[in-house]
Each structure stands twice: as structure tokens, then as C-alpha cells.
Design an enzyme around this catalytic site. Structure first.
Site, PDB file in Angstrom:
ATOM      1  CE1 TYR A 179       1.355  51.396  52.475  1.00 50.94           C
ATOM      2  CE2 TYR A 179       2.496  49.580  51.436  1.00 50.94           C
ATOM      3  CZ  TYR A 179       2.698  50.806  52.044  1.00 50.94           C
ATOM      4  OH  TYR A 179       4.205  52.253  52.100  1.00 50.94           O
ATOM      5  CG  ASP A 185       2.480  51.072  56.304  1.00 51.96           C
ATOM      6  OD1 ASP A 185       1.757  51.818  56.933  1.00 51.96           O
ATOM      7  OD2 ASP A 185       3.748  51.241  55.670  1.00 51.96           O
ATOM      8  CD  GLU A 236       5.726  50.958  48.109  1.00 47.84           C
ATOM      9  OE1 GLU A 236       5.333  50.384  49.337  1.00 47.84           O
ATOM     10  OE2 GLU A 236       6.131  52.520  48.446  1.00 47.84           O
TER      11      GLU A 236
END
Ligand code: SF4
Length: 364
Positions: free
Chosen positions: A117, A135, A34
Site C-alpha cells: 500500500y 488500504d 505515508e
């Protein structure tokens, strides 16, 4: 399960992209992915992710690593603050969370570089928490699915998209559902030319029904991107060349560069601007020699054209006895052959490589 969620999750079960941070991935692997995926596409991330996991296979190893080693592995992926924040996050998890990555969005938000996010993505994918991750891709999908006509970035539009995402979340499979939206946005509901004909949601998509696909999402006009002229010095002393470390907190903080800075209106020439910059940065006077290339690069919020020059310290000048209080405290004289060991941004790496080629050409 509503009709829309069912169509999406059925599509995902058949079409999910096979990615190394999915299925049996550990929470740590999801964390790394991520961070890397912030601002960067999957194809670019993949080789970096594999290399990173080979060197730092778990959170403890990353937490114990040297920051320069982390930056070096990140070199070329850009947005280097992500690397520093990932490293700091690993250290914080070891120090404050007993070495276990927090399993909920609220605690994940306490880690450096983890925004709403990223926290929601990790919490839902790695721990199954029922939170919606929103996102840029997912905002585009929702704006089209529900024909949200306000411009992205405006407060009302963002509130609406967040609440649509929260209301639509498939609570039984939040991680898969968030990833299904990510995949749909990355492979079908593309920014330009979305592939509505092969979209599992076209029958329920309001933008499709209203003929608004090409118009949505609306965007606020982009501000003009500033273009800066930068000057940099390749300062040589015999076989060695001078590099300086950028201050933490700056763009490219912790990386190494050929010293210099932004040309100012009051500078009478590039050479004069470079002398001023080197005096401010290192507290020494230089003689500026021949040009060493012109390099262009674009960052998120501005573009640069960098003019490099060969240079030498003026006779009698020494970095150990600077004039005034220079901004840069960390520098090294190194042979070109070892420049590869220092993490650098793209332009400085190109200059490094040019120096190495030039040296080997001169010694042939
Ligand atoms: Fe996107 Fe077209 Fe699918 Fe609507 S129908 S979600 S616009 S790809």
C-alpha cells in the site's frame, strides 16, 4: 474515463482535504506522511508531521540523524517501529539510491517498512505511477461500491478487491484518484454510518442499490485480545532512578522503560514476579517497596495492566557485576528531570511524569 471515475475525480477536485503533504509536497514529504498515516488518523498526524519536517526537512538530514532523536520526535504517535523503519529507509536511500527516493513501486518496496500500500501510495502521489493503492479505507469503499460479499482478510476477497482497484484506476491521474478514494473513505464512506446521501457515487454503488451498506464489508470474527499483567520497577538510588532500553526488534524497540515484564502463572505474587523479571533482565536482586500506580494500555494485538512498584537494589548488588547473563545491556541511572530526554512509550512516560511531580512536591 468511466462514469464512476469521473464522478469521483470531480468530487475530489471540489472537496479534497487540504493537507500539507499534498499539492507542492516533495517526494520526501509524501514518504514521511505515508509512514505516519499507517495506523493513525490525519488529525493526530498533522502536528507530528509539522514538527518532524521542522527538525528533519529533507532525506539527508533524516538519514544523518541519531535514532534516539527520531524516536523522541515520534513519541506519542505510537507504533514506534514506523519511526525506526522511516529512519532506516532514509539511510538506505542515501546508501543505495544516490539520495533520491525511488520513483516506482517496485524499488520503493525495497525500503524497510514500505509495504504494497505505502509503495503504491508514494509512487502514484509523488511520481504519478499508475498503480492502485489499497488500504483499509479503500478496501471498504470498493467492497461497498461493487457489493463484494466475501469477508475482508480472506484470500479470494482480497484478490478481488485488488483487481477491482487495479481495473478502476484512473490512469491519467493515479495519485489524485488514490487520494480521492482515501478522502471518500475518511469523510463520506465511513465504517459505521456512511453518508450515502451526500456521496458522489451513490447512483453507481451496488451496496446502496441492494440495501447492503450496513452489512458490508463483512469481517472475519476478531480473535479475543489477550490481556497481560505487567510488573515494572521504579528502582531508585538517592535522587536517581534506573531506566533500561528495550531491545531492537521488540515492540517499542529502542525506547526506554522502567524495567520489568510479564507476570507468569508460576509467580506467587506481583512482587515475586517483579524480582524474577529484574533478575532476568538486569541480573540483580531488588527489594520491592510500595506500589507506584496501576496503568492500563491497549496495543494493537493485546491489552496490558501494568503494576509499578518502587524498589531498590539489595545491599551489595551492582549492575556492573550482574548474576548470569542479563537480557538488557543498556541502562542508565538518571535524575527525574532528564527523563523527558529519553523516548518512552505512553505508560512509562506517565510514570516519569509522576516521578517528577512527586520530586517537586517533596522539595517544596
Ligand atoms: Fe459508501 Fe454509501 Fe457512497 Fe456507497 S453510496 S460508496 S456505501 S457512502
Amino acid at each position: 474515463m468511466g462514469q464512476f471515475q469521473k464522478r469521483l475525480i470531480d468530487w475530489y477536485d471540489k472537496n479534497a482535504r487540504v493537507l500539507p503533504w499534498r499539492s507542492s509536497a516533495s517526494p520526501y514529504q509524501v514518504l514521511v506522511s505515508e509512514f505516519m498515516l499507517q495506523q493513525t488518523q490525519v488529525d493526530t498526524v498533522l502536528p507530528y508531521y509539522e514538527r518532524f519536517l521542522e527538525v528533519f526537512p529533507n532525506l539527508e538530514v533524516l538519514a544523518a540523524a541519531d535514532e534516539q532523536e527520531v524516536l523522541k520526535l515520534w513519541e506519542g504517535l505510537g507504533y514506534y517501529r514506523r519511526a525506526l523503519n522511516l529512519h532506516r529507509s532514509a539511510r538506505k536511500v542515501v546508501e543505495c539510491f544516490d539520495g533520491k527516493l525511488p520513483s516506482n513501486r517496485d524499488d520503493l518496496l525495497k525500503l524497510p517498512g514500505v509495504g504494497p500500500y505505502t509503495a503504491a501510495a508514494i509512487a502514484s502521489i509523488a511520481f504519478g505511477e499508475a498503480v492502485a493503492a489499497v488500504d483499509g479505507n479503500i478496501r471498504r469503499v470498493y467492497a461497498r461500491l461493487f457489493a463484494v460479499e466475501g469477508a475482508l482478510g480472506e484470500k479470494d476477497t482480497e484478490t478481488k478487491l485488488q483487481s477491482l482497484a487495479a481495473d478502476s484506476l484512473l490512469r491519467e491521474r493515479p495519485g489524485d484518484y488514490n487520494q480521492a478514494l482515501m478522502d471518500l473513505g475518511a469523510t463520506v464512506c465511513l465504517p459505521r454510518k456512511p453518508m450515502c446521501d451526500s456521496c458522489p457515487l451513490f447512483e453507481v454503488c451496488l451496496a446502496f442499490q441492494k440495501g447492503l451498506v450496513a452489512a458490508l464489508p463483512r469481517r472475519k470474527p476478531k480473535p479475543k485480545v489477550p490481556h497481560l499483567t505487567i510488573v515494572a520497577a521504579v528502582i531508585k538510588d538517592g535522587e536517581k532512578v534506573l531506566i533500561a532500553q528495550r531491545a531492537k526488534g521488540d515492540l517499542l524497540g529502542g525506547m526506554w522503560e522502567f524495567p520489568g515484564g510479564t507476570l507468569e502463572k508460576s509467580d506467587t505474587s506481583k512482587q515475586a514476579g517483579l524480582k524474577r523479571e529484574i533478575m532476568e533482565e538486569l541480573g540483580v536482586m531488588i527489594d520491592v517497596g510500595e506500589p507506584f500506580g496501576v496503568y492500563k494500555h491497549a496495543y494493537t494485538h493485546y491489552k496490558i495492566t501494568l503494576h509499578a512498584f518502587l524498589a531498590r537494589l539489595k545491599a551489595g548488588e551492582s549492575l556492573d557485576k550482574p548474576h548470569g547473563e542479563p537480557e538488557c545491556q543498556t541502562y542508565r541511572w538518571v535524575k527525574p528531570g532528564v527523563l523527558k530526554d529519553f523516548p518512552m512509550g505512553k505508560v512509562d512516560r506517565i510514570i516519569s511524569e509522576k516521578l517528577i511531580v512527586r520530586k517537586s512536591t517533596n522539595t517544596q
